[in-house]
Design a protein around this motif. Sequence first.
Motif, short mmCIF file in Angstrom:
data_model
loop_
_atom_site.label_atom_id
_atom_site.label_comp_id
_atom_site.label_asym_id
_atom_site.label_seq_id
_atom_site.Cartn_x
_atom_site.Cartn_y
_atom_site.Cartn_z
N GLY A 40 9.87 3.31 40.72
CA GLY A 40 9.16 2.19 40.10
C GLY A 40 10.04 0.98 39.91
N THR A 41 10.99 0.77 40.82
CA THR A 41 11.90 -0.36 40.69
C THR A 41 11.81 -1.29 41.89
N ILE A 42 12.16 -2.53 41.65
CA ILE A 42 12.25 -3.55 42.69
C ILE A 42 13.64 -4.17 42.58
N SER A 43 14.35 -4.24 43.72
CA SER A 43 15.68 -4.85 43.76
C SER A 43 15.57 -6.14 44.55
N VAL A 44 15.97 -7.24 43.92
CA VAL A 44 15.91 -8.55 44.54
C VAL A 44 17.34 -9.05 44.72
N THR A 45 17.69 -9.39 45.98
CA THR A 45 19.03 -9.88 46.28
C THR A 45 18.93 -11.33 46.74
N GLY A 46 19.82 -12.18 46.21
CA GLY A 46 19.83 -13.57 46.62
C GLY A 46 20.37 -14.47 45.51
N ASP A 47 20.19 -15.78 45.72
CA ASP A 47 20.66 -16.77 44.75
C ASP A 47 19.63 -17.06 43.66
N ALA A 48 18.50 -16.39 43.69
CA ALA A 48 17.42 -16.68 42.74
C ALA A 48 17.83 -16.35 41.31
N ASP A 49 17.31 -17.14 40.38
CA ASP A 49 17.56 -16.93 38.96
C ASP A 49 16.73 -15.73 38.49
N PRO A 50 17.32 -14.75 37.82
CA PRO A 50 16.57 -13.58 37.35
C PRO A 50 15.41 -13.97 36.41
N TYR A 51 15.61 -15.01 35.63
CA TYR A 51 14.55 -15.46 34.72
C TYR A 51 13.32 -15.89 35.50
N ASP A 52 13.51 -16.63 36.61
CA ASP A 52 12.38 -17.06 37.44
C ASP A 52 11.64 -15.87 38.04
N ILE A 53 12.39 -14.86 38.44
CA ILE A 53 11.77 -13.66 39.02
C ILE A 53 10.91 -12.95 37.97
N ILE A 54 11.42 -12.85 36.75
CA ILE A 54 10.67 -12.20 35.67
C ILE A 54 9.41 -12.98 35.32
N VAL A 55 9.53 -14.32 35.27
CA VAL A 55 8.36 -15.15 34.95
C VAL A 55 7.29 -14.99 36.01
N ARG A 56 7.65 -15.00 37.28
CA ARG A 56 6.68 -14.83 38.36
C ARG A 56 6.01 -13.46 38.30
N THR A 57 6.78 -12.44 37.95
CA THR A 57 6.23 -11.09 37.86
C THR A 57 5.21 -11.00 36.73
N ARG A 58 5.50 -11.62 35.62
CA ARG A 58 4.57 -11.59 34.48
C ARG A 58 3.31 -12.40 34.76
N LYS A 59 3.42 -13.48 35.56
CA LYS A 59 2.25 -14.28 35.91
C LYS A 59 1.26 -13.48 36.75
N VAL A 60 1.79 -12.55 37.55
CA VAL A 60 0.93 -11.68 38.36
C VAL A 60 0.18 -10.70 37.46
N GLY A 61 0.67 -10.48 36.27
CA GLY A 61 0.00 -9.60 35.33
C GLY A 61 0.68 -8.25 35.19
N LYS A 62 1.90 -8.17 35.60
CA LYS A 62 2.63 -6.91 35.52
C LYS A 62 3.64 -6.96 34.37
N PHE A 63 3.77 -5.83 33.69
CA PHE A 63 4.81 -5.69 32.68
C PHE A 63 6.11 -5.40 33.42
N VAL A 64 7.16 -6.13 33.08
CA VAL A 64 8.43 -5.99 33.78
C VAL A 64 9.54 -5.73 32.78
N GLU A 65 10.45 -4.87 33.18
CA GLU A 65 11.62 -4.56 32.35
C GLU A 65 12.85 -4.79 33.21
N LEU A 66 13.80 -5.57 32.72
CA LEU A 66 15.03 -5.86 33.44
C LEU A 66 15.97 -4.67 33.32
N VAL A 67 16.36 -4.12 34.46
CA VAL A 67 17.26 -2.97 34.47
C VAL A 67 18.71 -3.44 34.58
N SER A 68 19.01 -4.30 35.57
CA SER A 68 20.38 -4.78 35.71
C SER A 68 20.42 -6.06 36.53
N VAL A 69 21.49 -6.84 36.30
CA VAL A 69 21.79 -8.04 37.07
C VAL A 69 23.28 -8.00 37.35
#
Length: 123
Positions: A40-69
């Motif tokens: 149940g994890t998603i790993s995102v690699t790149g220069d993207a800001d983790p905060y932006d990734i979390i915001v986009r995930t919540r906009k889709v309607g999913k509960f997200v928990e940050l595991v590691s950066v």
Amino acid sequence: MVKKTVLKVDLSGEKGRKKLLKAISGVQGVDKIEVDAAKGTISVTGDADPYDIIVRTRKVGKFVELVSVGPPPAPPKEPQKKPEEKKAEPKKDDKKTDPNPQFHYPVVYMDRYNEPNVGCSIM
């Protein structure tokens, strides 16, 4: 700076998963997305800001928990192979054997006087 962000998200349902991947891939700076449905994890690699990734995930309607950066893992290094010692091979005859000698060498016939007669054979 390239980072690897690991998020824990509910990945049930194909439609929701597609929406989530589309939303995350739209974030500027995302190079690679890896989904592990079993954990149940998603790993995102790149220069993207983790905060932006979390915001986009919540906009889709999913509960997200940050595991590691953190920095992405280094690519696995192949161990250097030691040069193999060459074994002394037994010397072979310099003569090459041809599997089909009739096609490459002239045919020699002996006539009635035992003199060699060189002829050509076409089969």
